[in-house]
Scaffold this motif. Sequence first.
Motif: not given
Length: 222
Positions: A179-191
């Motif tokens: 049902q989501c119009d868009v999916l967003v993520e937070i970039p991760m820069h570690g392990a």
Amino acid sequence: MKSGTSISSSVTSSSNEIRRRGDAIVGTSNHQGLALIVKPFQYSDFSSLISHTTRKSEGGVGQPKIILGLDGITDPHNLGAIVRSADGAGVYGCILPSKYSAPITPVAIKASAGALESMPIAKVPRVSETLKHCKQHGWNIVGTAVPATARYTDLVYSGPTIIVIGSEGEGLHPSVKAQCDVLVEIPMHGAVASLNASVAAGIVLFQARAQRLSLQHSQHTT
């Protein structure tokens, strides 16, 4: 000395008994010897939660609402922490599923630092059906997921918007994700591959808030 020792022992015994009674009443040892009897938590009606499409800001300017949707958050402490962040970001209210969600407990209320007492919280039978209904009435649905279709900083959080946060283990349920119009993520820069749900919620919600404040400022200066 014997008399003094006896009195001290008696006071200690009495104090321990009071403490034990307090623990039994409150249901936890994490208290300071004070208990209040209050009414059960009052949930808001879902229809009234979304009945208005704008929220008045401090300056009296109409702004589209942001509502928080939670899917599968089963830890009361996590729930409270998420709502605390949401309140700080100016979120209007929160939607919870009737099942498979943490209840509003003293633990959740304490973790929210009081935010659960002021933010409207509505329970719905199925989050996916609720989102579908909201979409039909002009709401934008933004989900957080990994992998996603966009970074959380790339999205324009305009119009009435529902931002949906899923559980740390399972993420968003497939029916909710659909049902989501868009999916967003937070970039991760570690392990580590992902963030705690309350931390992720705070980052995305404050991004949306900052973007709207910037837009409001630019409108006032032009």
